[in-house]
Enzyme design. Structure first.
Site, short mmCIF file in Angstrom:
data_model
loop_
_atom_site.label_atom_id
_atom_site.label_comp_id
_atom_site.label_asym_id
_atom_site.label_seq_id
_atom_site.Cartn_x
_atom_site.Cartn_y
_atom_site.Cartn_z
N CYS A 108 14.49 8.48 38.20
CA CYS A 108 13.84 7.23 37.79
C CYS A 108 14.37 6.65 36.48
O CYS A 108 14.38 5.42 36.33
CB CYS A 108 12.33 7.41 37.75
SG CYS A 108 11.67 7.93 39.33
N HIS A 242 8.81 2.17 33.23
CA HIS A 242 9.00 2.55 34.65
C HIS A 242 7.66 2.48 35.39
O HIS A 242 6.66 3.06 34.96
CB HIS A 242 9.57 3.98 34.69
CG HIS A 242 9.59 4.56 36.06
ND1 HIS A 242 10.04 3.87 37.17
CD2 HIS A 242 9.23 5.79 36.52
CE1 HIS A 242 9.93 4.63 38.23
NE2 HIS A 242 9.44 5.81 37.86
N ASN A 272 6.49 2.81 43.25
CA ASN A 272 7.53 3.38 42.39
C ASN A 272 8.88 3.25 43.12
O ASN A 272 9.10 3.91 44.13
CB ASN A 272 7.18 4.85 42.13
CG ASN A 272 8.20 5.59 41.30
OD1 ASN A 272 9.31 5.11 41.09
ND2 ASN A 272 7.83 6.77 40.83
N1 COA Z 1 -5.28 9.85 49.70
C1 COA Z 1 -6.39 10.58 49.61
N2 COA Z 1 -6.47 11.75 48.98
C2 COA Z 1 -5.34 12.23 48.42
C3 COA Z 1 -4.13 11.51 48.48
C4 COA Z 1 -4.11 10.28 49.16
N3 COA Z 1 -3.02 9.52 49.27
N4 COA Z 1 -3.19 12.21 47.82
C5 COA Z 1 -3.77 13.33 47.36
N5 COA Z 1 -5.09 13.34 47.74
C6 COA Z 1 -6.09 14.35 47.45
C7 COA Z 1 -5.52 15.71 47.21
O1 COA Z 1 -5.30 16.36 48.46
C8 COA Z 1 -6.60 16.35 46.41
O2 COA Z 1 -7.62 16.76 47.28
P1 COA Z 1 -8.44 18.13 47.01
O3 COA Z 1 -9.09 17.92 45.67
O4 COA Z 1 -9.37 18.18 48.17
O5 COA Z 1 -7.39 19.19 46.98
C9 COA Z 1 -7.18 15.21 45.58
O6 COA Z 1 -6.75 14.01 46.24
C10 COA Z 1 -6.69 15.18 44.14
O7 COA Z 1 -5.30 15.35 44.13
P2 COA Z 1 -4.49 15.35 42.80
O8 COA Z 1 -3.03 15.50 43.13
O9 COA Z 1 -5.07 16.32 41.84
O10 COA Z 1 -4.78 13.85 42.30
P3 COA Z 1 -4.38 13.16 40.93
O11 COA Z 1 -5.58 12.58 40.34
O12 COA Z 1 -3.51 14.00 40.08
O13 COA Z 1 -3.50 11.95 41.46
C11 COA Z 1 -1.18 11.34 41.60
C12 COA Z 1 -2.30 12.20 42.17
C13 COA Z 1 0.12 11.70 42.33
C14 COA Z 1 -1.51 9.88 41.90
C15 COA Z 1 -1.03 11.55 40.07
O14 COA Z 1 -1.00 12.91 39.77
C16 COA Z 1 0.22 10.92 39.53
O15 COA Z 1 0.36 9.72 39.53
N6 COA Z 1 1.13 11.72 38.99
C17 COA Z 1 2.40 11.21 38.51
C18 COA Z 1 3.30 10.98 39.67
C19 COA Z 1 4.51 10.20 39.34
O16 COA Z 1 4.45 9.25 38.63
N7 COA Z 1 5.63 10.64 39.90
C20 COA Z 1 6.87 9.97 39.78
C21 COA Z 1 7.45 10.10 38.44
S1 COA Z 1 8.92 9.26 38.43
#
Ligand code: COA
Length: 315
Positions: A108, A242, A272
């Site tokens: 990224c 980003h 993204n």
């Molecule tokens: N829809 C519904 N539920 C979802 C889901 C979706 N699309 N994706 C994940 N979940 C669920 C998970 O299974 C988890 O369920 P559980 O608690 O029963 O296990 C719950 O939601 C929480 O998941 P978690 O991964 O802890 O959520 P989060 O609050 O951390 O949000 C992201 C997830 C990916 C949105 C967040 O961590 C994020 O944005 N991280 C940075 C990612 C990023 O920017 N990456 C690229 C960098 S270049």
């Protein structure tokens, strides 16, 4: 160097959160509250190189330069159909570039890394005009059965043309090598000398850890860079961060104590788009006429590697 042209191109197909919720256990509510994303452009039968070529042609047209005026072409790309040649060569063949060219794969933050390289070539006296194009299709890296990753990404290309000038005030690149946080692998061809089969693994991500890295790397990177070049954050006109997650952008705005309106966002419509995210945002803002001469613009990006980088330019 100085940016004199910007361009971008997006796939035609727009996929909303509701459309994804028709085949995956997810919802518009979950995706938009956790990420700020409402829809994204997704590549269908288009070729990634055609998007790249469109973005390049728009940037060249705005710059007033011809393909033959470009001394160096840097393409940023994570994956494409081509193992070789690089996407730089594939796009160059379409738009008639015949200068030295290469691909970088810095995930990224690729746009910031490319700016840093363009400036280094220029300062070494080797080039006058440089083209950068960030050309990405992360929707072909994820598994569309994995709701935790596929909802986050969108495809597209963004390009800039740079020429002589001292408008790049500084760049700062950072790495914390760790391949466990975001990764994917592709199987290579079989060989009689390799006995262990390499699996194809779609993009894997430890979301929470990446979130923490992103906020720290971005805030520290921007702060260190501004200190280094002697620019106060109050004097920055625009923070082009980003577009990975609105909550990451909000956290940065909060931590940096900068007004939200100085941190433009288009994540709601794009998701993204990896390294294409900064130049697409730049082009959209530029074409809306948001920038005026002398504006200070900070770019900041982070991603797989783990890599991050920041750049400050004067418009
Ligand atoms: N829809 C519904 N539920 C979802 C889901 C979706 N699309 N994706 C994940 N979940 C669920 C998970 O299974 C988890 O369920 P559980 O608690 O029963 O296990 C719950 O939601 C929480 O998941 P978690 O991964 O802890 O959520 P989060 O609050 O951390 O949000 C992201 C997830 C990916 C949105 C967040 O961590 C994020 O944005 N991280 C940075 C990612 C990023 O920017 N990456 C690229 C960098 S270049």
């Amino acid at each position: 160097m100085r940016i004199i042209g910007t361009g971008s191109a997006l796939p035609k197909k727009v996929v909303t959160n509701e459309m994804i919720a028709q085949f995956l256990d997810t919802s518009d509510e979950w995706i938009s509250t956790r990420t700020g994303i409402k829809s994204r452009h997704v590549i269908t039968d288009e070729k990634l190189e055609d998007l790249g070529a469109e973005a390049v042609m728009k940037a060249l047209e705005m710059s007033g330069l011809q393909a033959s005026d470009i001394d160096l072409f840097i393409a940023s790309n994570v994956v494409s159909e081509y193992g070789t040649p690089g996407i730089s060569c594939v796009v160059a063949a379409k738009v008639g570039l015949n200068c030295p060219m290469f691909d970088i794969n810095c995930a990224c933050p690729g746009f910031v890394y490319a700016l840093d390289m363009a400036e280094a070539y220029y300062k070494a006296g080797k080039v006058k005009n440089v083209l950068i194009a960030c050309i990405e299709e992360p929707t072909r890296m994820v598994s569309w059965e994995d709701r935790s990753t596929c909802v986050l990404f969108g495809d597209g290309a963004g390009a800039v043309v740079l020429t002589e000038g001292d408008n790049i005030k500084g760049t700062k690149l950072h790495s914390e090598p760790d391949i466990d946080k975001i990764w994917m692998t592709r199987a290579l061809t079989d060989s009689p000398y390799v006995t262990v089969k390499e699996p194809d693994v779609a993009l894997q991500m430890k979301g929470r850890e990446v979130f923490r890295f992103a906020v720290n790397a971005c805030t520290n990177g921007v702060k260190d860079l501004l200190d280094e070049v002697g620019i106060k954050k109050e004097d920055v006109s625009w923070f082009m961060v980003h577009q990975a997650n609105k909550r990451i952008l909000d956290a940065i705005v909060d931590y940096m104590k900068v007004p939200q309106e100085r941190c433009p966002m288009n994540i709601q419509d794009h998701g993204n788009s990896s390294s294409a995210s900064c130049p697409i945002l730049l082009d959209e803002c530029n074409r809306k006429g948001m920038f005026k001469k002398g504006d200070i613009i900070v770019f900041s990006a982070f991603g797989a590697g783990l890599l991050s980088g920041a750049a400050v330019i004067e418009w």
